[in-house]
Design a protein around this motif. Structure first.
Motif, PDB file in Angstrom:
ATOM      1  N   UNK A 223       0.931  -0.854  -0.240  1.00 20.14           N
ATOM      2  CA  UNK A 223       0.137  -0.256  -0.197  1.00 20.14           C
ATOM      3  C   UNK A 223       0.327   0.769  -0.059  1.00 20.14           C
ATOM      4  N   UNK A 224       1.578   1.261   0.577  1.00 19.09           N
ATOM      5  CA  UNK A 224       3.062   2.082   1.300  1.00 19.09           C
ATOM      6  C   UNK A 224       3.619   2.828   0.210  1.00 19.09           C
ATOM      7  N   UNK A 225       3.451   1.867  -1.394  1.00 16.95           N
ATOM      8  CA  UNK A 225       4.490   2.084  -2.681  1.00 16.95           C
ATOM      9  C   UNK A 225       3.347   2.321  -3.483  1.00 16.95           C
ATOM     10  N   UNK A 226       2.307   1.827  -3.001  1.00 13.04           N
ATOM     11  CA  UNK A 226       1.207   2.182  -4.498  1.00 13.04           C
ATOM     12  C   UNK A 226       0.953   3.739  -3.939  1.00 13.04           C
ATOM     13  N   UNK A 227       0.431   4.134  -3.140  1.00 17.65           N
ATOM     14  CA  UNK A 227       0.211   5.634  -2.624  1.00 17.65           C
ATOM     15  C   UNK A 227       1.197   6.511  -2.848  1.00 17.65           C
ATOM     16  N   UNK A 228       2.301   6.266  -2.598  1.00 19.50           N
ATOM     17  CA  UNK A 228       3.446   6.991  -3.240  1.00 19.50           C
ATOM     18  C   UNK A 228       3.776   7.394  -3.689  1.00 19.50           C
ATOM     19  N   UNK A 229       4.661   8.718  -3.906  1.00 16.16           N
ATOM     20  CA  UNK A 229       5.308   9.141  -5.446  1.00 16.16           C
ATOM     21  C   UNK A 229       6.380   8.070  -6.100  1.00 16.16           C
ATOM     22  N   UNK A 230       6.557   7.274  -5.343  1.00 17.44           N
ATOM     23  CA  UNK A 230       7.086   6.097  -6.199  1.00 17.44           C
ATOM     24  C   UNK A 230       6.720   5.026  -7.007  1.00 17.44           C
ATOM     25  N   UNK A 231       5.341   4.921  -6.888  1.00 16.87           N
ATOM     26  CA  UNK A 231       4.855   4.576  -7.492  1.00 16.87           C
ATOM     27  C   UNK A 231       3.692   5.346  -9.017  1.00 16.87           C
ATOM     28  N   UNK A 232       4.209   6.997  -9.285  1.00 18.21           N
ATOM     29  CA  UNK A 232       3.543   7.754 -10.304  1.00 18.21           C
ATOM     30  C   UNK A 232       3.083   7.731 -11.167  1.00 18.21           C
ATOM     31  N   UNK A 233       3.650   6.360 -11.911  1.00 15.90           N
ATOM     32  CA  UNK A 233       3.202   5.628 -13.339  1.00 15.90           C
ATOM     33  C   UNK A 233       2.627   4.273 -13.179  1.00 15.90           C
ATOM     34  N   UNK A 234       2.041   4.173 -12.094  1.00 19.93           N
ATOM     35  CA  UNK A 234       1.485   2.885 -11.704  1.00 19.93           C
ATOM     36  C   UNK A 234      -0.511   2.972 -11.885  1.00 19.93           C
ATOM     37  N   UNK A 235      -0.892   3.124 -11.922  1.00 17.22           N
ATOM     38  CA  UNK A 235      -2.253   3.003 -12.254  1.00 17.22           C
ATOM     39  C   UNK A 235      -3.696   1.805 -12.872  1.00 17.22           C
ATOM     40  N   UNK A 236      -4.378   1.260 -12.222  1.00 17.41           N
ATOM     41  CA  UNK A 236      -5.130   0.339 -12.943  1.00 17.41           C
ATOM     42  C   UNK A 236      -4.276  -0.721 -12.993  1.00 17.41           C
ATOM     43  N   UNK A 237      -3.595  -0.708 -11.872  1.00 18.24           N
ATOM     44  CA  UNK A 237      -3.089  -2.650 -11.521  1.00 18.24           C
ATOM     45  C   UNK A 237      -3.695  -3.123 -10.339  1.00 18.24           C
ATOM     46  N   UNK A 238      -3.704  -4.043 -10.479  1.00 15.96           N
ATOM     47  CA  UNK A 238      -3.965  -5.154  -9.372  1.00 15.96           C
ATOM     48  C   UNK A 238      -2.805  -6.176  -9.319  1.00 15.96           C
ATOM     49  N   UNK A 239      -2.176  -5.746  -7.766  1.00 14.99           N
ATOM     50  CA  UNK A 239      -0.836  -6.106  -7.667  1.00 14.99           C
ATOM     51  C   UNK A 239      -0.915  -7.401  -6.409  1.00 14.99           C
ATOM     52  N   UNK A 240      -1.057  -8.412  -6.913  1.00  7.32           N
ATOM     53  CA  UNK A 240      -1.157  -9.558  -6.100  1.00  7.32           C
ATOM     54  C   UNK A 240       0.660  -9.592  -5.419  1.00  7.32           C
TER      55      UNK A 240
END
Length: 250
Positions: A223-240
């Motif tokens: 969650x922390x990764x997806x919520x942070x700016x580190x994941x700025x190019x990640x959207x619509x993903x389902x991270x297992x």
């Protein structure tokens, strides 16, 4: 401090994965609202964590099946903190019953919390984030959002819905600066599994090639990764995040 200056709401934040996520965000400099049911341990947990970290930790009572409560959660959070940069849409319940025996009431309760509740929270979050010009929403889906399992009709229907809802919201929100993703946890060692006998518990362990159950903080890290700016190019993903559970089932 990956979340320094950011404000976060975590639904179902009083225990388990939600509580671990609250603490990880506080460790990374955020202020966090624990949203959970009235009568939960949320107030005590918020007081404990508020004393431990520099960021504020607040508790807001919220039932995600009630639109008015969800909307008030966001209005009150913005009023106190000024903004909401990230949301973990984590509130949910389980449900095991043969499909020919489950009642309408049981089925609809799971759907209303695990799917409709996710939509209510996401809708309220989008309204705030569109107004402020950006943000990140992470929905808690499941390994059972990508394949079926006996006696979990309502749960799998809801979690499968969360996965596709996430994709649709991501497409809509991207032009407005909001990212929407989902996490698919495997079986996680939380109090929800305490009722299982040792044989059943070891059976679950055996389904994960990595050889153990997941830990709440491992979902919190995702969650922390997806919520942070580190994941700025990640959207619509389902991270297992499932210890390999689904690797041989796709």
């Amino acid at each position: 401090m990956r979340m320094k200056g950011k404000n976060v709401i975590v639904t179902g934040g009083a225990s388990g994965i939600g509580l671990a996520s609250v603490e990880r965000c506080l460790q990374e400099g955020a202020s966090v609202v624990i949203a959970d049911l009235e009568g939960s341990d949320g107030q005590d947990q918020a007081a404990r964590l508020d004393d431990r970290y520099d960021g504020r930790c607040l508790f807001k009572a919220c039932d995600v099946t009630d639109t008015a409560q969800v909307d008030r959660l966001f209005a009150d959070s913005v009023a106190e903190l000024g903004s909401v940069e990230a949301v973990f849409n984590n509130a949910g319940i389980g449900g095991i019953c043969p499909s020919d025996e489950v009642t309408d009431e049981e089925y609809l309760k799971v759907i209303d919390i695990n799917l409709n509740g996710v939509f209510r929270v996401a809708r309220a979050a989008l309204r705030v984030m569109y107004h402020q010009g950006g943000g990140s929403i992470v929905n808690c889906a499941s390994i059972l959002g990508v394949f079926g399992q006996s006696q979990t009709a309502a749960y799998t229907a809801a979690k499968g819905g969360v996965v596709n809802l996430t994709r649709t919201l991501a497409i809509e929100a991207a032009p407005k600066g909001v990212r929407v993703n989902a996490i698919g946890p495997g079986y996680i060692d939380t109090p929800l599994l305490e009722a299982l006998d040792d044989e059943m518990l070891q059976g679950l362990v055996g389904l994960h090639p990595i050889g153990r159950l997941g830990r709440p903080e491992e979902i919190a890290n995702a969650f922390l990764f997806l919520a942070s700016d580190e994941a700025s190019f990640v959207t619509g993903a389902h991270l297992l995040v499932d210890g390999g559970f689904t690797a041989g089932k796709s």
